[in-house]
Design a protein around this motif. Structure first.
Motif, PDB file in Angstrom:
ATOM      1  N   GLN A  73      45.537  22.917  42.656  1.00 13.23           N
ATOM      2  CA  GLN A  73      45.737  23.971  43.646  1.00 13.23           C
ATOM      3  C   GLN A  73      45.144  25.279  43.107  1.00 13.23           C
ATOM      4  OE1 GLN A  73      47.138  23.143  46.686  1.00 13.23           O
ATOM      5  NE2 GLN A  73      46.921  21.098  45.771  1.00 13.23           N
ATOM      6  N   LEU A  74      44.959  26.251  43.993  1.00 16.05           N
ATOM      7  CA  LEU A  74      44.357  27.526  43.610  1.00 16.05           C
ATOM      8  C   LEU A  74      45.120  28.180  42.463  1.00 16.05           C
ATOM      9  CD1 LEU A  74      42.292  29.760  43.934  1.00 16.05           C
ATOM     10  CD2 LEU A  74      43.724  30.724  45.751  1.00 16.05           C
ATOM     11  N   ASP A  75      46.451  28.196  42.512  1.00 16.16           N
ATOM     12  CA  ASP A  75      47.216  28.833  41.438  1.00 16.16           C
ATOM     13  C   ASP A  75      46.994  28.137  40.097  1.00 16.16           C
ATOM     14  OD1 ASP A  75      48.702  26.595  42.441  1.00 16.16           O
ATOM     15  OD2 ASP A  75      50.573  27.433  41.650  1.00 16.16           O
ATOM     16  N   GLU A  76      46.717  26.830  40.105  1.00 17.48           N
ATOM     17  CA  GLU A  76      46.428  26.115  38.865  1.00 17.48           C
ATOM     18  C   GLU A  76      45.053  26.508  38.319  1.00 17.48           C
ATOM     19  OE1 GLU A  76      48.696  21.934  39.150  1.00 17.48           O
ATOM     20  OE2 GLU A  76      47.398  22.380  40.884  1.00 17.48           O
ATOM     21  N   HIS A  77      44.078  26.695  39.220  1.00 21.32           N
ATOM     22  CA  HIS A  77      42.762  27.172  38.771  1.00 21.32           C
ATOM     23  C   HIS A  77      42.878  28.569  38.170  1.00 21.32           C
ATOM     24  CE1 HIS A  77      40.104  23.946  40.050  1.00 21.32           C
ATOM     25  NE2 HIS A  77      40.762  23.891  41.201  1.00 21.32           N
ATOM     26  N   VAL A  78      43.675  29.427  38.784  1.00 23.04           N
ATOM     27  CA  VAL A  78      43.872  30.789  38.274  1.00 23.04           C
ATOM     28  C   VAL A  78      44.506  30.741  36.881  1.00 23.04           C
ATOM     29  CG1 VAL A  78      45.161  32.949  38.632  1.00 23.04           C
ATOM     30  CG2 VAL A  78      43.982  31.859  40.556  1.00 23.04           C
ATOM     31  N   GLU A  79      45.531  29.893  36.719  1.00 27.13           N
ATOM     32  CA  GLU A  79      46.194  29.775  35.418  1.00 27.13           C
ATOM     33  C   GLU A  79      45.241  29.209  34.363  1.00 27.13           C
ATOM     34  OE1 GLU A  79      50.305  28.016  33.455  1.00 27.13           O
ATOM     35  OE2 GLU A  79      49.537  27.055  35.275  1.00 27.13           O
ATOM     36  N   LEU A  80      44.448  28.209  34.728  1.00 28.09           N
ATOM     37  CA  LEU A  80      43.484  27.636  33.790  1.00 28.09           C
ATOM     38  C   LEU A  80      42.391  28.639  33.424  1.00 28.09           C
ATOM     39  CD1 LEU A  80      43.121  24.031  35.202  1.00 28.09           C
ATOM     40  CD2 LEU A  80      43.985  24.652  32.930  1.00 28.09           C
ATOM     41  N   ALA A  81      41.917  29.408  34.404  1.00 28.27           N
ATOM     42  CA  ALA A  81      40.890  30.414  34.128  1.00 28.27           C
ATOM     43  C   ALA A  81      41.410  31.424  33.103  1.00 28.27           C
ATOM     44  CB  ALA A  81      40.463  31.113  35.418  1.00 28.27           C
ATOM     45  N   SER A  82      42.639  31.859  33.269  1.00 28.22           N
ATOM     46  CA  SER A  82      43.243  32.784  32.307  1.00 28.22           C
ATOM     47  C   SER A  82      43.369  32.132  30.935  1.00 28.22           C
ATOM     48  CB  SER A  82      44.620  33.219  32.820  1.00 28.22           C
ATOM     49  OG  SER A  82      45.259  34.032  31.865  1.00 28.22           O
ATOM     50  N   PHE A  83      43.801  30.879  30.915  1.00 30.47           N
ATOM     51  CA  PHE A  83      43.903  30.124  29.662  1.00 30.47           C
ATOM     52  C   PHE A  83      42.556  30.083  28.942  1.00 30.47           C
ATOM     53  CE2 PHE A  83      43.051  25.906  27.796  1.00 30.47           C
ATOM     54  CZ  PHE A  83      43.947  25.907  26.736  1.00 30.47           C
ATOM     55  N   SER A 132      56.671  25.655  27.798  1.00 36.64           N
ATOM     56  CA  SER A 132      57.420  26.739  28.451  1.00 36.64           C
ATOM     57  C   SER A 132      56.601  28.022  28.586  1.00 36.64           C
ATOM     58  CB  SER A 132      58.718  27.025  27.689  1.00 36.64           C
ATOM     59  OG  SER A 132      58.416  27.424  26.364  1.00 36.64           O
ATOM     60  N   ASN A 133      55.478  28.135  27.861  1.00 38.07           N
ATOM     61  CA  ASN A 133      54.623  29.318  27.941  1.00 38.07           C
ATOM     62  C   ASN A 133      53.420  29.121  28.859  1.00 38.07           C
ATOM     63  OD1 ASN A 133      56.166  30.886  26.103  1.00 38.07           O
ATOM     64  ND2 ASN A 133      55.276  29.730  24.417  1.00 38.07           N
ATOM     65  N   GLY A 134      53.347  27.999  29.562  1.00 42.17           N
ATOM     66  CA  GLY A 134      52.230  27.760  30.474  1.00 42.17           C
ATOM     67  C   GLY A 134      51.299  26.687  29.947  1.00 42.17           C
ATOM     68  N   VAL A 135      49.991  26.842  30.218  1.00 41.56           N
ATOM     69  CA  VAL A 135      49.008  25.861  29.768  1.00 41.56           C
ATOM     70  C   VAL A 135      48.926  25.929  28.246  1.00 41.56           C
ATOM     71  CG1 VAL A 135      46.582  25.159  29.824  1.00 41.56           C
ATOM     72  CG2 VAL A 135      47.683  25.980  31.915  1.00 41.56           C
ATOM     73  N   ALA A 136      49.102  24.783  27.604  1.00 44.31           N
ATOM     74  CA  ALA A 136      49.070  24.704  26.148  1.00 44.31           C
ATOM     75  C   ALA A 136      47.750  24.117  25.654  1.00 44.31           C
ATOM     76  CB  ALA A 136      50.236  23.856  25.645  1.00 44.31           C
TER      77      ALA A 136
END
Length: 186
Positions: free
Chosen positions: A6-16, A52-56
């Motif tokens: 989903q879009l929010d997962e792409h956003v989180e991965l991009a930040s990672f 617990s901190n997001g994408v590891a």
């Protein structure tokens, strides 16, 4: 699968990826501006570790034909590898442990990846857990992900090639000094 993100997962991965690749140089973080969660070729599927901190941790996979010397060869290219900086030293072998059964399900003859020479000691440790072979003295040609008027359309790099036999034996890997991805790196 890539189509399940989903879009929010792409956003989180991009930040990672910006946070993971940024310390190695601003240019390395640039492809991940905004919500883009891939740098070159878009992966077909991804293994994403969360805590617990997001994408590891993350590793991507793309099935493709590459040309090893004069031989067309189906591989599952592994790339877009990253481990959150606070977890470095804990991730690549776990990522491969998760990905290896997937490679077997996809029935590819080999997993394939290219890494910088600075990572040689790191990737040579794969042999403890997996039948990976690290090859040197091989150049890998890739197309650039975006056509630009100021750059040639391809790039050739001297890298370490990591081969993971899956459905074939390592003795079936062709001998060559040039691999052509026929597309951008993963």
């Amino acid at each position: 699968w890539e189509s399940e993100l989903q879009l929010d997962e792409h956003v989180e991965l991009a930040s990672f990826f910006r946070n993971t690749y940024g310390p190695t140089g601003a240019f390395n973080a640039k492809p991940f501006e905004g919500s883009r969660s891939w740098a070159g070729a878009r992966p077909e599927l991804r293994a994403i570790g969360h805590d617990s901190n997001g994408v590891a941790a993350h590793i991507g996979l793309l099935r493709r034909f590459i040309k090893v010397g004069e031989v067309d060869l189906l591989v599952a290219e592994l790339g877009l590898y990253g481990v959150r900086p606070d977890l470095e030293g804990l991730g690549i072998s776990h990522s491969l442990r998760v990905m290896y059964p997937v490679l077997q399900q996809l029935r590819v003859p080999f997993g394939f990846g290219a890494v910088r020479h600075a990572l040689q000691r790191h990737v040579e440790r794969f042999g403890r857990h997996f039948p990976a072979t690290v090859l040197s003295g091989i150049r890998v040609r890739s197309t650039l992900p975006d056509a630009r008027l100021d750059l040639p359309p391809t790039r050739t790099e001297d890298v370490l090639v990591v081969v993971l036999p899956v459905g074939s034996a390592m003795s079936d890997w062709p001998t060559a000094t040039l691999i052509d991805r026929n597309g951008p790196e993963l």
